[in-house]
Motif scaffolding. Structure first.
Motif, PDB file in Angstrom:
ATOM      1  N   CYS A 193       0.834  -1.213   0.000  1.00  0.00           N
ATOM      2  CA  CYS A 193       0.000   0.000   0.000  1.00  0.00           C
ATOM      3  C   CYS A 193       0.867   1.261   0.000  1.00  0.00           C
ATOM      4  O   CYS A 193       1.630   1.484   0.934  1.00  0.00           O
ATOM      5  CB  CYS A 193      -0.939   0.012   1.203  1.00  0.00           C
ATOM      6  SG  CYS A 193      -1.892   1.542   1.275  1.00  0.00           S
ATOM      7  N   PRO A 194       0.744   2.084  -1.034  1.00  0.00           N
ATOM      8  CA  PRO A 194       1.593   3.274  -1.110  1.00  0.00           C
ATOM      9  C   PRO A 194       1.243   4.318  -0.057  1.00  0.00           C
ATOM     10  O   PRO A 194       2.028   5.199   0.216  1.00  0.00           O
ATOM     11  CB  PRO A 194       1.319   3.807  -2.522  1.00  0.00           C
ATOM     12  CG  PRO A 194      -0.029   3.315  -2.850  1.00  0.00           C
ATOM     13  CD  PRO A 194      -0.178   1.992  -2.175  1.00  0.00           C
ATOM     14  N   MET A 195       0.036   4.191   0.524  1.00  0.00           N
ATOM     15  CA  MET A 195      -0.359   5.154   1.544  1.00  0.00           C
ATOM     16  C   MET A 195      -0.094   4.615   2.952  1.00  0.00           C
ATOM     17  O   MET A 195      -0.508   5.222   3.942  1.00  0.00           O
ATOM     18  CB  MET A 195      -1.859   5.489   1.396  1.00  0.00           C
ATOM     19  CG  MET A 195      -2.234   6.079   0.059  1.00  0.00           C
ATOM     20  SD  MET A 195      -1.229   7.479  -0.421  1.00  0.00           S
ATOM     21  CE  MET A 195      -1.779   8.708   0.741  1.00  0.00           C
ATOM     22  N   LEU A 204      -1.410   2.161   4.491  1.00  0.00           N
ATOM     23  CA  LEU A 204      -2.601   1.754   5.236  1.00  0.00           C
ATOM     24  C   LEU A 204      -2.533   0.240   5.462  1.00  0.00           C
ATOM     25  O   LEU A 204      -1.638  -0.418   4.949  1.00  0.00           O
ATOM     26  CB  LEU A 204      -3.863   2.104   4.449  1.00  0.00           C
ATOM     27  CG  LEU A 204      -4.006   3.557   3.992  1.00  0.00           C
ATOM     28  CD1 LEU A 204      -5.257   3.738   3.163  1.00  0.00           C
ATOM     29  CD2 LEU A 204      -4.040   4.481   5.190  1.00  0.00           C
ATOM     30  N   PRO A 238      -4.885  -2.473   4.493  1.00  0.00           N
ATOM     31  CA  PRO A 238      -6.151  -2.815   3.830  1.00  0.00           C
ATOM     32  C   PRO A 238      -6.890  -3.983   4.455  1.00  0.00           C
ATOM     33  O   PRO A 238      -8.115  -3.935   4.590  1.00  0.00           O
ATOM     34  CB  PRO A 238      -5.715  -3.150   2.401  1.00  0.00           C
ATOM     35  CG  PRO A 238      -4.419  -2.455   2.226  1.00  0.00           C
ATOM     36  CD  PRO A 238      -3.767  -2.439   3.567  1.00  0.00           C
ATOM     37  N   CYS A 259      -7.161   6.440   1.404  1.00  0.00           N
ATOM     38  CA  CYS A 259      -6.975   5.500   0.282  1.00  0.00           C
ATOM     39  C   CYS A 259      -7.085   6.250  -1.048  1.00  0.00           C
ATOM     40  O   CYS A 259      -7.973   7.080  -1.225  1.00  0.00           O
ATOM     41  CB  CYS A 259      -8.040   4.412   0.377  1.00  0.00           C
ATOM     42  SG  CYS A 259      -8.046   3.304  -1.025  1.00  0.00           S
ATOM     43  N   ILE A 260      -6.166   5.956  -1.961  1.00  0.00           N
ATOM     44  CA  ILE A 260      -6.226   6.618  -3.270  1.00  0.00           C
ATOM     45  C   ILE A 260      -6.831   5.679  -4.328  1.00  0.00           C
ATOM     46  O   ILE A 260      -6.764   5.945  -5.516  1.00  0.00           O
ATOM     47  CB  ILE A 260      -4.840   7.124  -3.721  1.00  0.00           C
ATOM     48  CG1 ILE A 260      -3.823   5.974  -3.742  1.00  0.00           C
ATOM     49  CG2 ILE A 260      -4.361   8.274  -2.856  1.00  0.00           C
ATOM     50  CD1 ILE A 260      -2.551   6.311  -4.484  1.00  0.00           C
ATOM     51  N   PHE A 261      -7.355   4.555  -3.901  1.00  0.00           N
ATOM     52  CA  PHE A 261      -8.052   3.599  -4.771  1.00  0.00           C
ATOM     53  C   PHE A 261      -7.171   3.122  -5.932  1.00  0.00           C
ATOM     54  O   PHE A 261      -7.648   2.961  -7.050  1.00  0.00           O
ATOM     55  CB  PHE A 261      -9.357   4.195  -5.312  1.00  0.00           C
ATOM     56  CG  PHE A 261     -10.198   4.824  -4.247  1.00  0.00           C
ATOM     57  CD1 PHE A 261     -10.609   4.081  -3.158  1.00  0.00           C
ATOM     58  CD2 PHE A 261     -10.555   6.160  -4.298  1.00  0.00           C
ATOM     59  CE1 PHE A 261     -11.360   4.651  -2.147  1.00  0.00           C
ATOM     60  CE2 PHE A 261     -11.302   6.741  -3.296  1.00  0.00           C
ATOM     61  CZ  PHE A 261     -11.712   5.987  -2.220  1.00  0.00           C
ATOM     62  N   CYS A 262      -5.915   2.900  -5.631  1.00  0.00           N
ATOM     63  CA  CYS A 262      -4.992   2.487  -6.700  1.00  0.00           C
ATOM     64  C   CYS A 262      -5.178   1.011  -7.046  1.00  0.00           C
ATOM     65  O   CYS A 262      -4.799   0.573  -8.122  1.00  0.00           O
ATOM     66  CB  CYS A 262      -3.552   2.749  -6.276  1.00  0.00           C
ATOM     67  SG  CYS A 262      -3.027   1.745  -4.874  1.00  0.00           S
ATOM     68  N   GLY A 263      -5.716   0.216  -6.141  1.00  0.00           N
ATOM     69  CA  GLY A 263      -5.968  -1.193  -6.412  1.00  0.00           C
ATOM     70  C   GLY A 263      -4.759  -2.089  -6.214  1.00  0.00           C
ATOM     71  O   GLY A 263      -4.837  -3.296  -6.462  1.00  0.00           O
ATOM     72  N   ALA A 264      -3.639  -1.525  -5.748  1.00  0.00           N
ATOM     73  CA  ALA A 264      -2.426  -2.345  -5.583  1.00  0.00           C
ATOM     74  C   ALA A 264      -2.658  -3.473  -4.581  1.00  0.00           C
ATOM     75  O   ALA A 264      -2.165  -4.590  -4.760  1.00  0.00           O
ATOM     76  CB  ALA A 264      -1.266  -1.470  -5.137  1.00  0.00           C
ATOM     77  N   CYS A 265      -3.445  -3.194  -3.527  1.00  0.00           N
ATOM     78  CA  CYS A 265      -3.690  -4.219  -2.507  1.00  0.00           C
ATOM     79  C   CYS A 265      -4.470  -5.396  -3.086  1.00  0.00           C
ATOM     80  O   CYS A 265      -4.122  -6.555  -2.851  1.00  0.00           O
ATOM     81  CB  CYS A 265      -4.410  -3.619  -1.315  1.00  0.00           C
ATOM     82  SG  CYS A 265      -5.870  -2.671  -1.742  1.00  0.00           S
ATOM     83  N   ILE A 301     -12.926  -0.967   0.246  1.00  0.00           N
ATOM     84  CA  ILE A 301     -12.501   0.291   0.856  1.00  0.00           C
ATOM     85  C   ILE A 301     -13.191   1.462   0.153  1.00  0.00           C
ATOM     86  O   ILE A 301     -13.618   2.417   0.781  1.00  0.00           O
ATOM     87  CB  ILE A 301     -10.965   0.421   0.832  1.00  0.00           C
ATOM     88  CG1 ILE A 301     -10.357  -0.693   1.683  1.00  0.00           C
ATOM     89  CG2 ILE A 301     -10.517   1.778   1.353  1.00  0.00           C
ATOM     90  CD1 ILE A 301      -8.876  -0.834   1.584  1.00  0.00           C
TER      91      ILE A 301
HETATM   92  S1  SF4 Z   1      -6.352   0.868  -2.932  1.00  0.00           S
HETATM   93 FE1  SF4 Z   1      -5.325  -0.441  -1.425  1.00  0.00          FE
HETATM   94  S2  SF4 Z   1      -3.137  -0.179  -1.851  1.00  0.00           S
HETATM   95 FE2  SF4 Z   1      -4.193   1.533  -2.855  1.00  0.00          FE
HETATM   96  S3  SF4 Z   1      -4.167   3.173  -1.332  1.00  0.00           S
HETATM   97 FE3  SF4 Z   1      -6.103   2.096  -1.038  1.00  0.00          FE
HETATM   98  S4  SF4 Z   1      -5.651   0.594   0.553  1.00  0.00           S
HETATM   99 FE4  SF4 Z   1      -3.674   1.295  -0.218  1.00  0.00          FE
END
Ligand code: SF4
Ligand code: SF4
Lengths: 330, 408
Positions: free
Chosen positions: B346-348, B350, B352, B375-381, B395
């Protein structure tokens, strides 16, 4: 009003899935098992296979009976293998089989995934085995070769020469005479799959490469015990041997890699992983100094596991606290 | 100069696509997004009215005009729930009559503008700043003394090269837009953010002077690092399409009625970068790029952050990609393994899995405690999760719920 089709991003996923993680653990354990069979003979194979099969069947049938989703992972097989590998090669067949049955039934069927961090299957199995067969679990045969023991028959301990484990010898302040090579290749008394440090470390590298272990836990466990060994040398040899003996005693490295370092059991937050590993190391050494020679690692793991979730929450909130502070600064 | 995104995931990146931009075609019927219902929409036209190209259909927020991108007749207005924002978007359905006549400049053209004049033009032209998914006018802080303009040309999701294609095809307009903005605001420096290993990097460097290059390396998403960099350098961040629109507004008096989209994915035979008029239904784009057979899943706005769209619907003006993907047949989810990989990437920073676990107890207190709103909703998690847990989705839903959006 038109309703749109709400589907969630992301629309791609990494190639890793839960099955791969279990498969990695199994590959690691099978590699250790092969070396163990070469060193201890076919009896090691029978113990491992029967234990693994029992664990798998117990979970499969158990989950059907309790009506929870069917087990699709290979984890129970891995648990069965770990249980067998913790035993000396001379234990009767029924011991790892019944231990696998009871521990899998209790941890994986009755408690289920929500309590998985409270009790670890190998630890419960080990408590059971030590309670019902303390002598068999702590007597180790020496000079074992491929054909020494029959694969199936019960072994009478009059038929083999026994030796104290390294932990017992350290406790009794006996002079240890194992070479560096002996320790690396597993040529010393111990659990049937836990002695060959060389292959265990090889598997550890594979796990790290595949990102399928909590290496922070294993590393902090190893470093903690190494520091203790350097500070308090219980051998008559150099501090380097003190480190080697303390690390190889009571299946420490095996437990650090396969049980404590198991990504699924370990805490999730990095800081918590490190503290968890250090705690296990400190407790292990404390138990050793207090005289619980043979039981210290799994006993420490049993205790520390109760704090696993707590450590996670603690470090998570710490992480968030610093995150917030940073955001405010910006 | 470099920016390195250390946290996140490594995604496949494929650059083998023709970087030319196909010009827009005129669809028979447009579904023009006007604005979200809570954005104070003031409709200036009603059903049945005729409109000309560049005519204002509505004003939203603080008088930001929404222009018609074709001449024709408004045959309907409708509202639809947007998949990613969980808010209701108002659309105008316009039947094009093919009588588009160039009627710009819509305002007085000058060779240079003051800050106030530039702000006025940005608002009048309805310019979108695509990296920030919104109107540019809203992101300019008039009290900040910006020191740098960052031209954001970072396309870090697979199947999306819209910013890069814009830069490659309209270098003069992109850089010109940034320059006129810099001049008006008295900003001394312009930087261009490009993705590492970008095959046209050398080409760009040879063609573009007066601009410093900043390489963005590392993992996906680069967004948090870019935001941090912009903050550190007191920079005004603008997308390449935004710069181009700025140039056209300043030198031709033209509002922004089109944008560039990369159409790609496994279901597309001839992937391409296409310019589209606002409100163009996706089927026109798909036809243009030979998307044949059964279109199993059409994703607008990037495969990591986007949303599923139908062939009749149109894209938002900041969506830079339209991807046709096969349906995932084996996306079985398992129990969370507690492996912590989602938190690792998670780049932020957090957690998840923890937010997911607590998302059932939807309370503002827990959400705040866990910083779910960051959360920036990047979807990496979700991408990395071996159990295929719908982390990003949950999220997002959780946040929408707490913001008074959709039901969970
Ligand atoms: S989408 Fe997942 S990885 Fe991306 S910022 Fe939100 S919690 Fe972190
Ligand atoms: S990555 Fe998935 S399985 Fe692992 S902790 Fe996060 S949600 Fe659970």
């Amino acid at each position: 009003m038109i309703k749109s089709n709400i589907k969630a991003s992301p629309f791609i996923h990494g190639s890793e899935n839960a099955l791969n993680l279990h498969l990695d653990l199994l590959i690691g354990l099978l590699s250790v098992m092969i070396i163990s069979v070469v060193q201890n003979g076919l009896r090691a194979l029978t113990l491992c296979l029967f234990s693994a099969l029992t664990a798998w069947l117990t979970e499969k049938i158990g989950l059907i009976i309790v009506g929870r989703e069917k087990s699709t992972d290979l984890r129970s097989l891995a648990m069965g293998l770990i249980i067998a590998m913790l035993c000396p090669v001379t234990v009767p067949l029924w011991l790892p089989i019944s231990a696998s049955f009871i521990s899998v039934l209790f941890v994986r069927v009755i408690l289920g995934p929500n309590f998985k961090n409270l009790f670890l299957t190998p630890v419960i199995a080990w408590i059971f085995m030590l309670t019902v067969a303390p002598e068999e679990m702590t007597s180790y045969a020496v000079d074992v070769s491929f054909g020494t023991f029959s694969p199936f028959e019960n072994i009478n301990n009059d038929f083999y020469v026994t030796a104290d484990s390294i932990a017992q010898q350290l406790q009794l302040k006996k002079e240890l005479s194992y070479s560096f090579l002996d320790i690396l290749t597993g040529n010393y008394p111990g659990g049937l799959g836990t002695t060959c440090i060389f292959i265990i470390l090889g598997v550890c590298v594979y796990f790290i490469f595949r990102r399928s272990m909590a290496w922070q836990v294993s590393l902090s466990m190893i470093i903690t015990v190494a520091i203790f060994a350097l500070l308090i040398n219980r051998t008559t040899q150099s501090p380097l041997f003190s480190v080697l003996y303390e690390l190889s005693a009571t299946s420490y490295i095996f437990v650090a890699v396969f049980v404590a370092g198991d990504i699924i059991n370990a805490p999730s937050v990095t800081g918590a992983k490190i503290v968890y590993g250090v705690l296990i190391g400190v407790l292990t050494m404390a138990f050793r100094y207090l005289g619980f020679a043979e039981h210290c690692v799994l006993l420490s793991l049993f205790i520390c596991n109760f704090f696993c979730e707590l450590l996670d929450v603690l470090f998570l909130y710490l992480q968030i606290y610093y995150l917030r502070k940073r955001m405010i600064k910006r | 100069m470099q920016i390195i995104a250390k946290k996140g995931v490594k995604l496949f990146r494929d650059f083998y696509i023709d970087m030319d931009i196909k010009p827009y075609t005129f669809p028979d019927v447009l579904r023009l997004p006007i604005g979200f219902e809570n954005e104070k929409i003031e409709l200036l036209k009603t059903k049945g009215d005729r409109v000309k190209k560049f005519e204002i259909i509505a004003n939203i927020k603080n008088n930001i005009p929404v222009y018609s991108s074709v001449s024709g007749k408004i045959i309907d207005f409708f509202t639809s729930r947007s998949a990613d924002y969980a808010e209701n978007m108002k659309y105008a359905v316009i039947e094009a009559d093919g009588t588009d006549l160039p009627s710009y400049p819509l305002w007085e053209i000058k060779s240079g503008y003051t800050k106030e004049e530039m702000l006025e033009i940005i608002k009048k032209a309805g310019i979108i700043n695509e990296p920030l998914s919104g109107y540019f006018t809203e992101y300019i802080n008039t009290s900040t003394k910006y020191k740098t303009i960052i031209i954001d040309c970072v396309d870090d999701q697979p199947y999306d090269l819209s910013k890069t294609a814009t830069l490659l095809n309209y270098q003069k307009e992109v850089v010109g837009g940034a320059e006129i903005l810099a001049k008006a605001f008295g900003i001394p420096k312009i930087e261009l953010l490009i993705t590492k290993n970008f095959r046209t990097e050398e080409l760009l460097k040879s063609k573009i002077d007066n601009v410093d290059f900043v390489q963005v390396k590392g993992k996906y998403p680069a967004e948090p690092e870019i935001v941090q960099y912009a903050h550190k350098t007191t920079a005004l961040r603008v997308g390449t399409q935004c710069c181009r629109a700025l140039y056209r507004a300043a030198f031709f008096g033209e509002p922004q009625i089109s944008h560039i989209v990369t159409v790609w994915g496994e279901g597309v035979e001839a992937p391409a970068n296409c310019e589209i008029l606002n409100g163009t239904p996706t089927k026109y784009l798909l036809e243009k790029c030979s998307a044949n057979g059964i279109l199993e899943r059409i994703v607008a706005g990037g495969i990591m952050t986007g949303y599923v769209i139908s062939t009749e619907a149109s894209l938002f003006r900041w969506d830079g990609a339209l991807t046709v993907m096969p349906l995932k047949k084996h996306s079985k989810t398992y129990h969370c393994l507690n492996c912590g990989r989602c938190a690792e990437v998670c780049p932020m920073e957090l957690a998840p899995y923890f937010i997911l676990r607590n998302s059932n107890k939807a309370s503002e207190k827990i959400a705040k405690q866990l910083c779910a709103g960051m959360c920036i909703f990047c979807g990496a998690c979700s991408y990395i999760c071996p159990s295929r847990q719908p982390l990003g989705q949950k999220i997002r839903e959780y946040n929408n719920f707490l913001n008074g959006g959709s039901e969970k």
